[in-house]
Scaffold this motif. Structure first.
Motif, mmCIF file in Angstrom:
data_model
loop_
_atom_site.group_PDB
_atom_site.id
_atom_site.type_symbol
_atom_site.label_atom_id
_atom_site.label_comp_id
_atom_site.label_asym_id
_atom_site.label_seq_id
_atom_site.Cartn_x
_atom_site.Cartn_y
_atom_site.Cartn_z
ATOM 1 N N PHE A 91 -18.971 -13.449 -0.088
ATOM 2 C CA PHE A 91 -18.928 -12.248 -0.882
ATOM 3 C C PHE A 91 -18.254 -10.554 0.104
ATOM 4 N N VAL A 92 -19.233 -10.291 1.065
ATOM 5 C CA VAL A 92 -18.532 -9.022 1.309
ATOM 6 C C VAL A 92 -17.590 -8.816 1.910
ATOM 7 N N PHE A 93 -17.464 -9.708 2.182
ATOM 8 C CA PHE A 93 -16.320 -10.177 3.636
ATOM 9 C C PHE A 93 -14.833 -10.147 2.883
ATOM 10 N N ALA A 94 -15.308 -11.131 1.383
ATOM 11 C CA ALA A 94 -13.838 -11.291 0.176
ATOM 12 C C ALA A 94 -13.598 -9.881 -0.141
ATOM 13 N N MET A 95 -14.729 -9.112 -0.262
ATOM 14 C CA MET A 95 -14.213 -7.974 -0.976
ATOM 15 C C MET A 95 -13.940 -6.411 0.385
ATOM 16 N N LEU A 96 -13.255 -6.808 1.531
ATOM 17 C CA LEU A 96 -12.934 -5.966 1.990
ATOM 18 C C LEU A 96 -12.169 -6.631 3.121
ATOM 19 N N TRP A 97 -11.954 -7.853 3.271
ATOM 20 C CA TRP A 97 -11.094 -8.710 4.136
ATOM 21 C C TRP A 97 -9.785 -9.980 2.461
ATOM 22 N N GLY A 98 -10.515 -10.096 1.434
ATOM 23 C CA GLY A 98 -10.135 -10.362 0.534
ATOM 24 C C GLY A 98 -8.996 -10.538 0.160
ATOM 25 N N VAL A 99 -8.922 -10.308 -1.173
ATOM 26 C CA VAL A 99 -8.194 -10.312 -1.937
ATOM 27 C C VAL A 99 -7.598 -8.460 -2.434
ATOM 28 N N PRO A 100 -8.269 -7.751 -2.006
ATOM 29 C CA PRO A 100 -7.895 -5.895 -1.712
ATOM 30 C C PRO A 100 -7.335 -6.139 -1.706
ATOM 31 N N PHE A 101 -7.851 -6.557 0.098
ATOM 32 C CA PHE A 101 -6.715 -5.778 1.400
ATOM 33 C C PHE A 101 -5.278 -6.512 1.143
ATOM 34 N N VAL A 102 -5.188 -7.489 0.884
ATOM 35 C CA VAL A 102 -3.779 -8.553 0.499
ATOM 36 C C VAL A 102 -2.970 -7.598 -0.220
ATOM 37 N N LEU A 103 -2.903 -7.025 -1.158
ATOM 38 C CA LEU A 103 -3.114 -6.166 -2.377
ATOM 39 C C LEU A 103 -2.689 -5.610 -2.387
ATOM 40 N N LEU A 104 -3.666 -4.696 -0.930
ATOM 41 C CA LEU A 104 -3.140 -3.348 -1.180
ATOM 42 C C LEU A 104 -1.683 -3.421 -0.479
ATOM 43 N N VAL A 105 -1.743 -4.398 1.296
ATOM 44 C CA VAL A 105 -1.143 -3.869 1.714
ATOM 45 C C VAL A 105 0.547 -5.242 1.098
ATOM 46 N N ALA A 106 0.137 -5.803 0.832
ATOM 47 C CA ALA A 106 1.653 -6.057 -0.308
ATOM 48 C C ALA A 106 2.385 -4.878 -1.233
ATOM 49 N N LEU A 107 1.539 -3.873 -2.029
ATOM 50 C CA LEU A 107 2.000 -2.532 -2.420
ATOM 51 C C LEU A 107 2.700 -2.081 -1.339
ATOM 52 N N GLY A 108 1.918 -1.713 -0.374
ATOM 53 C CA GLY A 108 2.336 -0.956 0.839
ATOM 54 C C GLY A 108 3.704 -2.189 1.167
ATOM 55 N N LEU A 109 3.669 -2.873 1.418
ATOM 56 C CA LEU A 109 4.783 -3.634 1.599
ATOM 57 C C LEU A 109 6.147 -2.654 0.937
#
Length: 320
Positions: A91-109
């Motif tokens: 669960f901690v991994f998912a909060m770091l390299w899961g949905v939050p990470f992908v959403l942030l990168v996609a927004l940045g892109l």
């Protein structure tokens, strides 16, 4: 005032891995190289879709929904079931390299460019990793790493300045999203190495937790735009987001971190800006200027310096 002796057994695991057997390191470099290839294409493929019919939410749903279907059997079989403590780590991994990470990168892109996104998120990651390791894990970084961190920040500043002169100032929200993604990536890299989980287990847990948390919201709010996208675009994203990124890339990066250590693994990831910039020229018609190319080169040099092995003296005296 006291002197604190640091013995050989106090040297971080990452340092010990630097001196591991040759075949193991070669295998680690191969896994890291595979990660670079897939990650490079991911920035371009994601930028391609988020500027057309699909949105951030669709990319995230494909990545973790398909990834969960593919990887769940690896940890759900009776012989492979994990204890609850491992699920908490996941669960901690998912909060770091899961949905939050992908959403942030996609927004940045969506708000910047593929080259800028690939230069900011992956290359700011070693800076965060070094600071986190120094502050929270009391790991000495050494002067060469700090010089590398400074070069990274200088290269990023030059890159953003060059982009501002050529195409206007980058969107501050997009830049902030990418910096945040780099911080999450760094935290995950450090925590995964100490978790004791295998590359496959970590990849599966990230996808399962992310799908369980995101897909109900995605479906309930009716965020899907799949009906508006062409079959070719959907097939591209299914293969890239669901199979390559959620399955192969997470697994290969985890293996690289396990075999090389966090710093050495990020040294290979430093190739991302150059690779993505080259891919973006024919695919997205995004050609970097000379100043942008020079800035990317400075960033790569900085990451390579920052990823050098940490100092590992047999005895070190620390004044406290």
């Amino acid at each position: 005032m006291a002197n604190c002796e640091v013995s050989v057994r106090d040297v971080p695991t990452e340092t010990a891995s630097v001196h591991s057997a040759g075949p193991t390191r070669l295998t680690g470099y191969a896994w890291a190289g595979l990660s670079v290839i897939i990650f490079s294409g991911w920035f371009v493929a994601t930028r391609f879709s988020v500027t057309r019919e699909l949105r951030i939410w669709d990319i995230t749903a494909l990545r973790f929904g398909i990834g969960a279907l593919l990887l769940a059997p690896t940890i759900m079989r009776r012989s492979s079931r994990l204890p609850w403590a491992s699920w908490r780590q996941g669960f901690v991994f998912a909060m770091l390299w899961g949905v939050p990470f992908v959403l942030l990168v996609a927004l940045g892109l969506r708000l910047t460019s593929a080259a800028e996104a690939a230069s900011i998120a992956p290359t700011i990651m070693p800076v965060f990793a070094g600071v986190f390791a120094c502050v929270f894990m009391q790991q000495s970084q050494g002067p060469m790493r700090w010089i590398g961190y400074a070069a990274i920040l200088a290269g990023l500043a030059c890159l953003l300045s060059a982009a501002a002169l050529n195409r206007g100032a980058p969107d501050p929200v997009g830049v902030a999203a990418l910096v945040g993604a780099g911080g999450l990536w760094a935290a995950y890299t450090l925590i995964f190495r100490a978790s004791g989980l295998t590359a496959t287990q970590a990849a599966a847990l990230i996808c399962i937790w992310s799908a369980a948390l995101f897909l109900p919201v995605y479906l309930f709010l009716g965020l899907s735009r799949f009906a508006l996208a062409s079959w070719s675009e959907l097939l591209l994203q299914i293969i890239y987001q669901g199979v390559l990124m959620s399955g192969v890339a997470i697994f290969s990066f985890n293996r690289a971190v396990s075999q090389l250590g966090p710093s050495a693994a990020t040294a290979i990831i430093a190739l991302l800006p150059a690779v993505v910039a080259m891919l973006a020229i024919p695919i997205l018609a995004e050609t970097p200027t000379f100043a942008e190319g020079l800035s990317i080169a400075v960033i790569v040099i900085g990451v390579l310096l920052a990823s050098r092995p940490a100092p590992s003296p047999v005895h070190a005296s620390v004044q406290t």
